[in-house]
Design an enzyme around this catalytic site. Structure first.
Site, PDB file in Angstrom:
ATOM      1  CD  GLU A 150      31.177 -33.228  16.134  1.00 43.00           C
ATOM      2  OE1 GLU A 150      29.936 -33.251  15.912  1.00 43.00           O
ATOM      3  OE2 GLU A 150      31.993 -33.867  15.457  1.00 43.00           O
ATOM      4  N   PRO A 151      30.044 -29.661  21.130  1.00 48.15           N
ATOM      5  CG  PRO A 151      30.911 -28.483  22.957  1.00 48.15           C
ATOM      6  CD  PRO A 151      31.306 -29.456  21.865  1.00 48.15           C
ATOM      7  N   GLY A 152      27.261 -27.462  20.916  1.00 48.28           N
ATOM      8  CA  GLY A 152      26.794 -26.202  20.335  1.00 48.28           C
ATOM      9  C   GLY A 152      25.886 -25.480  21.312  1.00 48.28           C
ATOM     10  NE  ARG A 153      19.802 -27.328  21.650  1.00 49.45           N
ATOM     11  CZ  ARG A 153      18.926 -27.045  20.678  1.00 49.45           C
ATOM     12  NH1 ARG A 153      18.145 -25.998  20.781  1.00 49.45           N
ATOM     13  NH2 ARG A 153      18.819 -27.828  19.611  1.00 49.45           N
ATOM     14  CE1 TYR A 159      14.038 -27.722  13.970  1.00 50.08           C
ATOM     15  CE2 TYR A 159      14.607 -25.736  15.171  1.00 50.08           C
ATOM     16  CZ  TYR A 159      14.851 -26.608  14.138  1.00 50.08           C
ATOM     17  OH  TYR A 159      15.900 -26.382  13.293  1.00 50.08           O
ATOM     18  CB  CYS A 166       1.442 -12.418   6.231  1.00 52.32           C
ATOM     19  SG  CYS A 166       1.379 -10.647   6.505  1.00 52.32           S
ATOM     20  CD  GLU A 167       4.487 -18.765   7.308  1.00 52.41           C
ATOM     21  OE1 GLU A 167       4.263 -19.948   7.614  1.00 52.41           O
ATOM     22  OE2 GLU A 167       5.239 -18.429   6.392  1.00 52.41           O
ATOM     23  CE1 TYR A 174      22.210 -25.293  15.900  1.00 54.29           C
ATOM     24  CE2 TYR A 174      21.652 -25.646  18.200  1.00 54.29           C
ATOM     25  CZ  TYR A 174      22.398 -25.968  17.084  1.00 54.29           C
ATOM     26  OH  TYR A 174      23.342 -26.952  17.165  1.00 54.29           O
TER      27      TYR A 174
HETATM   28  N1  LLP Z   1      27.639 -32.083  15.777  1.00 60.01           N
HETATM   29  C1  LLP Z   1      26.867 -32.351  14.709  1.00 60.01           C
HETATM   30  C2  LLP Z   1      27.367 -33.281  13.698  1.00 60.01           C
HETATM   31  C3  LLP Z   1      25.610 -31.732  14.594  1.00 60.01           C
HETATM   32  O1  LLP Z   1      24.844 -32.007  13.545  1.00 60.01           O
HETATM   33  C4  LLP Z   1      25.161 -30.842  15.604  1.00 60.01           C
HETATM   34  C5  LLP Z   1      23.867 -30.185  15.501  1.00 60.01           C
HETATM   35  C6  LLP Z   1      26.020 -30.587  16.682  1.00 60.01           C
HETATM   36  C7  LLP Z   1      27.242 -31.247  16.750  1.00 60.01           C
HETATM   37  C8  LLP Z   1      25.670 -29.647  17.798  1.00 60.01           C
HETATM   38  O2  LLP Z   1      24.561 -30.079  18.500  1.00 60.01           O
HETATM   39  P1  LLP Z   1      24.115 -29.331  19.850  1.00 60.01           P
HETATM   40  O3  LLP Z   1      25.224 -29.535  20.846  1.00 60.01           O
HETATM   41  O4  LLP Z   1      23.949 -27.895  19.528  1.00 60.01           O
HETATM   42  O5  LLP Z   1      22.859 -29.982  20.210  1.00 60.01           O
HETATM   43  N2  LLP Z   1      18.318 -25.882  14.620  1.00 60.01           N
HETATM   44  C9  LLP Z   1      17.995 -26.854  15.644  1.00 60.01           C
HETATM   45  C10 LLP Z   1      19.196 -27.652  16.080  1.00 60.01           C
HETATM   46  C11 LLP Z   1      19.888 -28.381  14.945  1.00 60.01           C
HETATM   47  C12 LLP Z   1      21.123 -29.115  15.364  1.00 60.01           C
HETATM   48  C13 LLP Z   1      21.858 -29.648  14.191  1.00 60.01           C
HETATM   49  N3  LLP Z   1      23.061 -30.343  14.497  1.00 60.01           N
HETATM   50  C14 LLP Z   1      17.349 -26.146  16.823  1.00 60.01           C
HETATM   51  O6  LLP Z   1      17.159 -24.927  16.763  1.00 60.01           O
HETATM   52  O7  LLP Z   1      16.975 -26.774  17.805  1.00 60.01           O
END
Ligand code: LLP
Length: 419
Positions: free
Chosen positions: A275-278, A318, A343-344, A372
């Site tokens: 489940e890659p996101g970033r 973060y 304003c913070e 994100y």
């Molecule tokens: N799978 C699950 C169950 C997750 O909770 C997440 C991210 C991912 C996959 C994807 O993770 P990644 O590959 O993107 O690291 N808003 C925060 C990041 C929150 C991530 C939440 N879960 C930021 O801006 O750093």
């Protein structure tokens, strides 16, 4: 690697000068590069091609823009979703429902029902209670829900506490020690098809060791379950691989990650899901902003830009670092604090940082803002909701409009007893 580069002294997204986008759309605006997105999707897939059976579910929470999803769907990615809203996006992008995985600790009854109707591929159950509820909903619909059980392996991902998910005290998954019992109970429910385990220990993970430890623990649990006669054909290893946010920073890359996973899962004989996101979306985007003015500060001047914490929340939430670069750098440098108009004091992107010298009216970017970024934007201080643009070679298009404060105001009503 990305496709944001200086050509004739001007920062371009692929072949488009960012100044042209700022001129046409205004600032702040997120700008995505299609070629970068495709490249990251391909590099990640390639890195995992060492495994026999793989399923890739893009964690769309990182960047759920419809155009982004379309590109990833064409690259053969399914999606990892965490809400009914994300399910509708996956479907709108043409992702086959069977390729969609539903994570999240708080799936409600309506979301589970809709996902079952849509033919969702897999629910990652985060509690026994959720499994029992899903089984009841599936029974009413005459369906069987395909599931994994998300386990909390109690491993410290070594990332920021607010994006750490795999320690015992975190809300995610079921406790490792209770997992086998819960798996057995859920496997006995007629309307659930328990087919595996899921784990996700955190995000922006910059060291492979914690993930390795978590995966080894999951492998042990998988063997225990199989030993007890349960079916385990799918192992979802989540997302979490970090990306470099600072120029020159070197982190484990997808190939190193793939090699580690291949090593740990050598004898698993299971479909390994990710489940890659970033790692897919991060480098794909920049936040383009204009300097409003520069004012003196106690030790360094404040560069006040027109982007703020409502557009890019990561530094405020973060303490995250995003490289800052002028669109048309003069070659001079300055030490400055970079802040937005909100304003913070948390509306600060950097303190005492060495940056390209900029002055009022100059354009600049925050880099690595594709993940994100826009998705966490809000309208605090009654600011507009930030727009998004996608570039493809020499062409570009607005892929999300700026939502003006007037539109948001129009959604509010004053009860007649206040008139
Ligand atoms: N799978 C699950 C169950 C997750 O909770 C997440 C991210 C991912 C996959 C994807 O993770 P990644 O590959 O993107 O690291 N808003 C925060 C990041 C929150 C991530 C939440 N879960 C930021 O801006 O750093």
């Amino acid at each position: 690697m990305d496709h944001f580069s200086y050509q004739n002294g001007v920062l371009h997204a692929e072949q488009v000068p960012l100044s042209a986008i700022a001129e046409a759309v205004g600032t702040p605006v997120y700008v995505y590069s299609r070629a970068t997105l495709e490249r990251h999707a391909q590099v990640f897939r390639e890195a995992l091609s060492v495994l026999p059976k793989v399923h890739l579910a893009y964690a769309m929470k990182a960047n759920p823009n419809l155009a982004v999803l379309k590109v990833l769907a064409a690259e053969g990615y399914g999606a990892d979703i965490v809400s009914g809203g994300e399910l509708e996006r996956a479907l709108a992008a043409g992702m086959p429902p069977a390729d969609v995985v539903f994570s999240g600790v708080g799936k409600d009854a309506a979301e589970m029902a809709r996902a079952l109707e849509a033919g969702l591929g897999q629910f990652n159950l985060e509690s026994e209670e959720e499994g029992v509820e899903l089984a009841a909903i599936a029974a009413v619909k005459g369906k069987r829900a395909v599931c994994t059980l998300r386990v909390n392996p109690d491993v410290d991902a070594g990332t920021h506490a607010k994006i750490s998910t795999g320690k015992a005290e975190n809300k995610f998954g079921v406790a490792y020690d209770r997992a086998a019992g819960i798996y057995a109970r859920l496997s006995s429910l007629e309307n659930l098809e328990m087919r595996g385990l899921a784990v996700h220990i955190g995000s922006q993970i910059t060291d492979l060791e914690p993930s390795r430890q978590a995966f080894v623990k999951m492998g042990g649990l998988m063997r225990d379950l199989r030993g007890q006669g349960f079916t385990v054909t799918h192992m979802d290893l989540g997302g979490g691989l970090g990306v470099p946010y600072r120029a020159g920073e070197v982190l484990p890359d997808p190939a190193a990650y793939g090699a580690m996973v291949a090593d740990v899962t050598r004898d698993w004989d299971a479909t390994i899901m990710f489940e890659p996101g970033r790692v897919i979306a991060g480098n794909t985007g920049v936040l383009l902003t204009r300097v409003i003015r520069v004012k003196p500060g106690a030790s360094s001047p404040f560069v006040i830009v027109d982007a703020a914490m409502n557009d890019l929340a990561r530094p405020a939430m973060y303490d995250a670092w995003h490289d800052f670069a002028a669109v048309e750098p003069s070659g001079d440098r300055m030490t400055a604090n970079i802040a937005g108009p909100i304003c913070e004091s948390s509306d600060t992107f950097a303190m005492g940082r060495d940056i390209d010298a900029v002055a009022a009216g100059d354009l600049a970017v925050f880099r690595t803002a594709g993940a994100y970024g826009a998705t966490m934007a809000n309208t605090y201080n009654s600011r507009p909701l930030v727009p998004e643009v996608m570039v493809d070679g020499t062409r570009w298009a607005i892929v999300a409009n700026r939502i003006e404060p007037a539109t948001i105001l129009a959604a509010e009503t004053v009860p007649d007893w206040l008139d």
